[in-house]
Each structure stands twice: as C-alpha cells, then as structure tokens.
Enzyme design. Structure first.
Site, PDB file in Angstrom:
ATOM      1  N   CYS A  96      14.985  23.396  41.492  1.00 14.05           N
ATOM      2  CA  CYS A  96      15.088  25.504  41.083  1.00 14.05           C
ATOM      3  C   CYS A  96      13.889  26.224  42.623  1.00 14.05           C
ATOM      4  O   CYS A  96      14.992  25.800  43.721  1.00 14.05           O
ATOM      5  CB  CYS A  96      14.274  25.910  40.045  1.00 14.05           C
ATOM      6  SG  CYS A  96      14.316  27.662  39.023  1.00 14.05           S
ATOM      7  N   HIS A 106      14.831  23.010  35.180  1.00 14.95           N
ATOM      8  CA  HIS A 106      12.771  22.309  35.756  1.00 14.95           C
ATOM      9  C   HIS A 106      13.708  21.117  34.435  1.00 14.95           C
ATOM     10  O   HIS A 106      13.094  21.062  33.888  1.00 14.95           O
ATOM     11  CB  HIS A 106      12.585  23.141  35.089  1.00 14.95           C
ATOM     12  CG  HIS A 106      12.332  24.566  36.316  1.00 14.95           C
ATOM     13  ND1 HIS A 106      10.628  24.102  36.565  1.00 14.95           N
ATOM     14  CD2 HIS A 106      12.622  25.558  36.343  1.00 14.95           C
ATOM     15  CE1 HIS A 106      10.829  25.311  37.139  1.00 14.95           C
ATOM     16  NE2 HIS A 106      11.916  26.071  37.258  1.00 14.95           N
ATOM     17  N   GLU A 130      11.435  18.812  34.709  1.00 15.00           N
ATOM     18  CA  GLU A 130      10.125  17.960  34.582  1.00 15.00           C
ATOM     19  C   GLU A 130       9.310  18.627  32.893  1.00 15.00           C
ATOM     20  O   GLU A 130       8.083  18.488  32.960  1.00 15.00           O
ATOM     21  CB  GLU A 130       9.140  18.585  35.466  1.00 15.00           C
ATOM     22  CG  GLU A 130       8.557  20.123  35.863  1.00 15.00           C
ATOM     23  CD  GLU A 130       9.703  20.657  36.486  1.00 15.00           C
ATOM     24  OE1 GLU A 130      10.882  20.614  36.346  1.00 15.00           O
ATOM     25  OE2 GLU A 130       9.644  22.136  36.623  1.00 15.00           O
TER      26      GLU A 130
HETATM   27  N1  GLN Z   1      13.463  32.109  41.699  1.00 19.79           N
HETATM   28  C1  GLN Z   1      12.703  31.730  42.439  1.00 19.79           C
HETATM   29  C2  GLN Z   1      12.713  31.192  43.628  1.00 19.79           C
HETATM   30  O1  GLN Z   1      12.955  31.715  44.520  1.00 19.79           O
HETATM   31  C3  GLN Z   1      12.032  30.239  42.151  1.00 19.79           C
HETATM   32  C4  GLN Z   1      12.476  29.793  40.112  1.00 19.79           C
HETATM   33  C5  GLN Z   1      11.968  28.349  39.507  1.00 19.79           C
HETATM   34  O2  GLN Z   1      11.188  27.830  40.646  1.00 19.79           O
HETATM   35  N2  GLN Z   1      12.050  28.939  38.567  1.00 19.79           N
HETATM   36  O3  GLN Z   1      11.987  30.477  44.263  1.00 19.79           O
END
Ligand code: GLN
Length: 187
Positions: A78, A171, A173
């Site tokens: 992410c 995610h 995890e």
């Molecule tokens: N959109 C978030 C960012 O720009 C990331 C979101 C996340 O890690 N759950 O960092």
C-alpha cells in the site's frame, strides 16, 4: 536471515507479528544503523507522504534509497508500494518516492477511506486465493518491462514483482494468513 520492518508510521506492527509467526528474525527499522543490519525489508502501509517526510527528517531516506537499489528483497504494501514506485501520479507536490520499482501508481485511486474493500484474489505461486484487504489503495497504472503481475483486483494489477522486490496494493499483514510473506521470503 533478518527482516527489517520500516517502523516510522503505519501498519508496521502487524507485519512484524506475521514475520514472527513464521519464525523469522525481525527488527523494527527507524535508524540507518538498524537498516544496515537487515537482509530484507518491509515497507508497510500507512501514509506515504508522512513516511517519506519522517525518513527525510531522520536521515533514513538516503540509506533507504541505497537499500532498495541493492538487490536485496523488499516488500512494499500500500503506502510502501507508493514509496517504492518510479512515479506517483497524484502525489502531493512535495512527495518523493524511492523510484526503485518500475511502476506508476495513483494514490487513493479507489477513493477515500469509505471506498476500502476486501476480496479473495488468486495469486501466482499460491494454491488457494488470498484475502486482499484494500484500504485507500493505490492503483498501478503503468508496468515497466521487468515487472510481473502476480495478482489482480478488478482487472488491475494488485501484486507485482520485479526481481527481489514485491509490491501490493493491499494489506497482506491484515489477512491473518502468512502465505504472502512466505512467498516474499521464498524470493
Ligand atoms: N493512500 C495512502 C497513501 O497515499 C496509502 C493507504 C494505505 O497504506 N493503506 O499513502
């Protein structure tokens, strides 16, 4: 083998517990000397702008840059994927990325927190689908030549690999399932 989890902000603790569950030596990385001591690195989800700003302020950015270019295994999930990406399409004007993974990502492509969702996705290398938890997930909008897609969400790349580097828009995890971390560590 010792795996570092970048622990500046975000979902680092859950990554550490999955790795510990797998019996892997794990250490939280906040300082350059801690990074020097690990063989592989996880860049967690969270807020990519915040993580990069803290890394710059604490002098960790340049060592991180060197690490992700060293050929050692790196998993970015992410926000961690956004940090690894060559190009961030709608990043903040002052946002920097490490640029080691040859993809272009769009932050918050699936909308804000309300648009977060979960689904089971087939993954290359896993026998059974994996439960992908997407929270304000980025979208991968361009793939470089050396980038392989291991999973898709809604027809878009959701898990990619380039050499020893892996990036997930979701995610892993939070899935209560260590198979993706195992796949990462297996190389
Ligand atoms: N959109 C978030 C960012 O720009 C990331 C979101 C996340 O890690 N759950 O960092």
């Amino acid at each position: 083998m010792k795996v570092g989890v970048l622990a500046l902000q975000g979902a680092f603790a859950a990554h550490s517990s999955v790795l510990e569950q797998l019996g892997v030596a794990t250490t939280e990385v906040r300082l350059a000397e801690q990074l020097a001591d690990v063989d592989a690195l996880v860049l967690p989800g969270g807020e990519s702008t915040t993580i990069s700003m803290i890394a710059q302020r604490t002098g960790l950015w340049d060592p991180l840059n060197a690490f992700v270019r060293s050929g050692r295994p790196v998993l970015g999930t992410c926000a961690g994927l956004i940090l690894l990406a060559a190009e961030v399409l709608d990043g903040r004007s002052d946002q920097t990325s490490l640029g080691a993974l040859d993809v272009s990502v769009r932050r918050n492509a699936f909308g804000r927190q309300l648009a977060s969702f979960e689904m089971d996705v087939p993954v290359v290398g896993l026998d059974e689908p994996f439960h992908a938890v997407c929270i304000r997930a980025p979208a991968v909008e361009r793939l470089g030549d050396g980038v392989e897609v291991l999973a898709e969400v809604d027809g878009h790349p959701a898990l990619v690999r380039q050499g020893a580097m892996m990036g997930a828009i979701f995610h892993p995890e939070l899935a209560d399932d260590p198979r993706l971390h195992e796949l990462f560590l297996a190389g």
